[in-house]
Design a protein around this motif. Structure first.
Motif, short mmCIF file in Angstrom:
data_model
loop_
_atom_site.label_atom_id
_atom_site.label_comp_id
_atom_site.label_asym_id
_atom_site.label_seq_id
_atom_site.Cartn_x
_atom_site.Cartn_y
_atom_site.Cartn_z
N PRO A 76 69.37 22.39 44.70
CA PRO A 76 69.81 22.52 45.81
C PRO A 76 70.95 23.87 45.73
CG PRO A 76 70.95 20.77 44.44
CD PRO A 76 70.06 21.25 43.71
N PRO A 77 71.12 24.31 46.88
CA PRO A 77 72.09 25.54 46.98
C PRO A 77 73.39 25.34 46.04
CG PRO A 77 71.29 25.11 49.22
CD PRO A 77 70.85 23.65 48.35
N SER A 78 73.96 24.11 46.30
CA SER A 78 75.30 23.96 45.44
C SER A 78 75.05 24.25 43.92
CB SER A 78 75.64 22.74 45.58
OG SER A 78 74.95 21.74 45.20
N CYS A 79 73.75 24.21 43.28
CA CYS A 79 73.64 24.39 42.01
C CYS A 79 72.90 25.83 41.41
CB CYS A 79 72.62 23.13 41.41
SG CYS A 79 73.22 21.39 41.56
N ARG A 80 72.33 26.54 42.33
CA ARG A 80 71.76 27.67 42.02
C ARG A 80 72.46 28.75 41.50
NH1 ARG A 80 68.48 27.38 47.87
NH2 ARG A 80 67.50 25.28 47.17
N ASP A 81 73.96 28.66 41.51
CA ASP A 81 74.56 29.94 40.74
C ASP A 81 74.82 29.51 39.47
OD1 ASP A 81 74.41 31.78 42.94
OD2 ASP A 81 76.19 31.09 43.83
N SER A 82 75.02 28.19 39.33
CA SER A 82 75.42 27.49 37.97
C SER A 82 74.60 26.04 37.79
CB SER A 82 76.90 27.35 37.86
OG SER A 82 77.72 28.29 38.16
N PRO A 83 73.33 26.32 37.42
CA PRO A 83 72.55 25.22 37.15
C PRO A 83 73.11 24.25 36.01
CG PRO A 83 71.01 27.16 37.30
CD PRO A 83 72.67 27.42 37.33
N SER A 84 73.72 24.78 35.20
CA SER A 84 74.24 23.78 34.04
C SER A 84 75.42 22.92 34.51
CB SER A 84 74.83 24.80 32.74
OG SER A 84 75.86 25.42 33.31
N GLN A 85 75.92 23.15 35.90
CA GLN A 85 76.84 22.29 36.23
C GLN A 85 76.20 21.23 37.13
OE1 GLN A 85 80.03 22.65 35.63
NE2 GLN A 85 79.32 24.21 34.29
N CYS A 86 74.86 21.20 37.34
CA CYS A 86 74.23 20.09 37.90
C CYS A 86 73.87 18.97 37.35
CB CYS A 86 73.02 20.82 38.57
SG CYS A 86 72.53 20.35 40.10
N LEU A 87 74.10 17.78 37.82
CA LEU A 87 73.84 16.49 37.23
C LEU A 87 72.15 16.25 37.56
CD1 LEU A 87 75.32 14.40 35.75
CD2 LEU A 87 75.76 13.15 37.90
N PRO A 88 71.38 15.70 36.64
CA PRO A 88 70.17 15.32 36.84
C PRO A 88 70.30 14.06 37.92
CG PRO A 88 70.51 15.65 34.52
CD PRO A 88 71.66 15.51 35.08
N PHE A 89 69.38 13.89 38.74
CA PHE A 89 68.74 12.87 39.52
C PHE A 89 67.38 12.30 38.94
CE2 PHE A 89 66.37 10.75 42.71
CZ PHE A 89 66.68 9.77 43.16
N LEU A 90 67.15 11.56 38.39
CA LEU A 90 66.06 11.10 37.63
C LEU A 90 65.26 10.17 38.37
CD1 LEU A 90 64.33 11.33 34.86
CD2 LEU A 90 65.44 9.15 34.26
N THR A 91 63.80 10.43 38.71
CA THR A 91 63.04 9.52 39.37
C THR A 91 61.66 9.38 38.60
OG1 THR A 91 62.03 9.31 41.59
CG2 THR A 91 62.41 11.79 40.81
N ALA A 92 60.71 8.89 39.18
CA ALA A 92 59.41 8.73 38.33
C ALA A 92 58.21 8.74 39.54
CB ALA A 92 59.32 7.67 37.63
N GLY A 93 57.18 8.63 38.94
CA GLY A 93 55.96 8.41 39.87
C GLY A 93 55.72 9.96 40.09
N THR A 94 55.41 10.33 41.54
CA THR A 94 55.20 11.57 41.81
C THR A 94 56.46 12.22 42.54
OG1 THR A 94 54.64 10.84 44.08
CG2 THR A 94 52.67 11.03 42.37
N GLY A 95 57.61 11.34 42.22
CA GLY A 95 58.70 11.88 42.64
C GLY A 95 59.35 10.85 43.67
N TRP A 96 59.63 9.57 43.23
CA TRP A 96 60.20 8.43 44.31
C TRP A 96 61.30 9.15 44.68
CZ3 TRP A 96 59.72 4.92 39.64
CH2 TRP A 96 58.55 4.51 39.36
N ASN A 97 61.73 9.00 46.31
CA ASN A 97 62.85 9.54 46.79
C ASN A 97 63.20 10.97 46.68
OD1 ASN A 97 64.69 7.68 48.33
ND2 ASN A 97 66.08 8.19 47.07
N LEU A 98 62.33 11.80 46.31
CA LEU A 98 62.34 13.13 45.88
C LEU A 98 62.88 14.06 47.28
CD1 LEU A 98 62.39 15.26 43.87
CD2 LEU A 98 60.11 16.01 44.47
N GLU A 99 62.39 13.81 48.39
CA GLU A 99 62.60 14.63 49.68
C GLU A 99 64.09 14.13 50.13
OE1 GLU A 99 58.08 14.12 50.49
OE2 GLU A 99 59.67 12.91 49.30
N GLU A 100 64.33 12.96 50.12
CA GLU A 100 65.47 12.04 50.65
C GLU A 100 66.80 12.82 49.78
OE1 GLU A 100 67.77 7.88 50.82
OE2 GLU A 100 65.47 7.94 51.22
N THR A 101 66.51 12.88 48.38
CA THR A 101 67.62 13.42 47.50
C THR A 101 67.67 14.91 47.85
OG1 THR A 101 66.81 11.88 45.79
CG2 THR A 101 68.10 13.79 45.02
#
Length: 158
Positions: free
Chosen positions: A42-67
């Motif tokens: 997301p925009p908030s992580c693009r300058d410092s990706p290492s500061q971004c917390l993973p949001f884990l999902t599965a399948g083809t990306g359950w809840n991906l667009e919502e996240t």
């Protein structure tokens, strides 16, 4: 393939959030832009990706667009990650600090004592339009029993 490759979904994301940098056009199709070849940020992580917390999902990306919508709208430092399989999906949250897709009454992550992230109250009209920036609606999963079911409905008793 994940939901990042669904052209209509990614176009809607960009239109809704105004984040045209979060998508790219490839061979006439729109897809979520993977900044380092692997992760959409997301925009908030693009300058410092290492500061971004993973949001884990599965399948083809359950809840991906919502996240994606919520991370962008609420300036959240979370990057959606789609696990390769069920085994990875169920193992990773126990190995690292992360957010993850989960539903009740599934017991898979109960041992982690997960806490739901709170968002503004459910907006049915927005959700019906595909805007998932508010909390999802709550759905009650109930179980009804009767001590005299065999007497009341003998054809139901197995």
């Amino acid at each position: 393939e994940t939901r990042l490759m669904v052209s209509e979904a990614m176009e809607f994301y960009a239109e809704l959030t105004g984040d045209s940098a979060g998508i790219e056009r490839v061979d006439g199709q729109v897809r979520g832009k993977c900044w380092d070849g692997y992760f959409w940020y997301p925009p908030s992580c693009r300058d410092s990706p290492s500061q971004c917390l993973p949001f884990l999902t599965a399948g083809t990306g359950w809840n991906l667009e919502e996240t994606m919508q919520k991370a962008t709208a609420w300036n959240m430092q979370v990057a959606p990650v789609v696990a390769a399989d069920w085994k990875a999906f169920t193992a990773f949250p126990s190995q690292r600090d992360m957010t993850f897709y989960w539903w009740v009454p599934d017991p898979t992550f109960l041992h982690l004592s997960p806490v739901e992230i709170a968002f503004p109250t459910f907006d049915r009209a927005a959700h019906n339009r595909g805007d998932k920036r508010t909390s999802p609606s709550s759905i009650s999963i109930d179980k009804y029993v009767s001590k005299d079911l065999a007497l009341l409905a003998p054809e139901v008793e197995g």
